[in-house]
Design a protein around this motif. Structure first.
Motif, PDB file in Angstrom:
ATOM      1  N   ILE A 265       4.212  -1.162   2.904  1.00 29.49           N
ATOM      2  CA  ILE A 265       4.992  -0.210   3.690  1.00 29.49           C
ATOM      3  C   ILE A 265       4.371  -0.211   5.080  1.00 29.49           C
ATOM      4  O   ILE A 265       3.173   0.034   5.226  1.00 29.49           O
ATOM      5  CB  ILE A 265       4.934   1.212   3.096  1.00 29.49           C
ATOM      6  CG1 ILE A 265       5.513   1.244   1.688  1.00 29.49           C
ATOM      7  CG2 ILE A 265       5.656   2.193   4.004  1.00 29.49           C
ATOM      8  CD1 ILE A 265       5.337   2.579   0.983  1.00 29.49           C
ATOM      9  N   ASN A 266       5.151  -0.487   6.086  1.00 33.07           N
ATOM     10  CA  ASN A 266       4.630  -0.530   7.454  1.00 33.07           C
ATOM     11  C   ASN A 266       5.123   0.673   8.241  1.00 33.07           C
ATOM     12  O   ASN A 266       6.301   1.023   8.194  1.00 33.07           O
ATOM     13  CB  ASN A 266       5.094  -1.813   8.149  1.00 33.07           C
ATOM     14  CG  ASN A 266       4.535  -3.025   7.446  1.00 33.07           C
ATOM     15  OD1 ASN A 266       3.345  -3.107   7.183  1.00 33.07           O
ATOM     16  ND2 ASN A 266       5.405  -3.967   7.118  1.00 33.07           N
ATOM     17  N   ILE A 267       4.224   1.298   8.964  1.00 30.24           N
ATOM     18  CA  ILE A 267       4.594   2.407   9.839  1.00 30.24           C
ATOM     19  C   ILE A 267       3.947   2.184  11.202  1.00 30.24           C
ATOM     20  O   ILE A 267       2.937   1.484  11.318  1.00 30.24           O
ATOM     21  CB  ILE A 267       4.166   3.777   9.274  1.00 30.24           C
ATOM     22  CG1 ILE A 267       2.636   3.855   9.121  1.00 30.24           C
ATOM     23  CG2 ILE A 267       4.847   4.071   7.960  1.00 30.24           C
ATOM     24  CD1 ILE A 267       2.118   5.241   8.848  1.00 30.24           C
TER      25      ILE A 267
ATOM     26  N   SER B 217      -5.878   2.623   3.481  1.00 23.52           N
ATOM     27  CA  SER B 217      -4.730   2.470   2.576  1.00 23.52           C
ATOM     28  C   SER B 217      -4.755   3.487   1.442  1.00 23.52           C
ATOM     29  O   SER B 217      -3.745   4.111   1.125  1.00 23.52           O
ATOM     30  CB  SER B 217      -4.693   1.063   1.979  1.00 23.52           C
ATOM     31  OG  SER B 217      -4.425   0.120   2.976  1.00 23.52           O
TER      32      SER B 217
ATOM     33  N   ARG C 157      -2.105   6.432   0.796  1.00 22.50           N
ATOM     34  CA  ARG C 157      -1.395   6.416  -0.485  1.00 22.50           C
ATOM     35  C   ARG C 157      -1.515   7.780  -1.166  1.00 22.50           C
ATOM     36  O   ARG C 157      -0.530   8.354  -1.624  1.00 22.50           O
ATOM     37  CB  ARG C 157      -1.978   5.313  -1.371  1.00 22.50           C
ATOM     38  CG  ARG C 157      -1.227   5.059  -2.659  1.00 22.50           C
ATOM     39  CD  ARG C 157      -1.840   3.927  -3.490  1.00 22.50           C
ATOM     40  NE  ARG C 157      -1.890   2.669  -2.752  1.00 22.50           N
ATOM     41  CZ  ARG C 157      -3.005   2.090  -2.290  1.00 22.50           C
ATOM     42  NH1 ARG C 157      -4.188   2.626  -2.515  1.00 22.50           N
ATOM     43  NH2 ARG C 157      -2.962   0.961  -1.621  1.00 22.50           N
TER      44      ARG C 157
END
Length: 89
Positions: free
Chosen positions: A8-10, A32, A36
């Motif tokens: 998931i990229n933000i 990460s 998460r």
């Protein structure tokens, strides 16, 4: 063991990344893992505040010469430690 294969990229600002990285380090987690846990509704804990260790030192001092009169003071310190650990002030 989980097989994490989907990313998931933000996008964040440099300042936001520094802050989130600092929060993750404070909790002894990777960036990460910290993200998460937060995304899944968990609130990772950090290290106890310095005040907890100050209270523990005070308890050690009191315990060296404990008399019935100091037992109440030990109880007060223990209550303060509990407050600090559960987020009270």
């Amino acid at each position: 063991m989980r097989n994490r294969t989907v990313g998931i990229n933000i996008r964040v600002t440099v300042t936001e990344k520094k802050k989130v990285t600092m929060l993750a380090k404070k909790c002894c987690l990777s960036l990460s893992e910290y993200l998460r846990q937060r995304a899944l509704g968990y609130e990772p804990g950090g290290h106890p505040p310095k005040e907890v260790f100050d209270v523990l030192d005070k308890l050690d001092e009191i315990a060296e010469g404990c008399t019935p009169a100091t037992c109440a003071e030990i109880g007060t310190c223990a209550d303060r430690m509990r407050d600090l650990l559960i987020g009270g002030n």
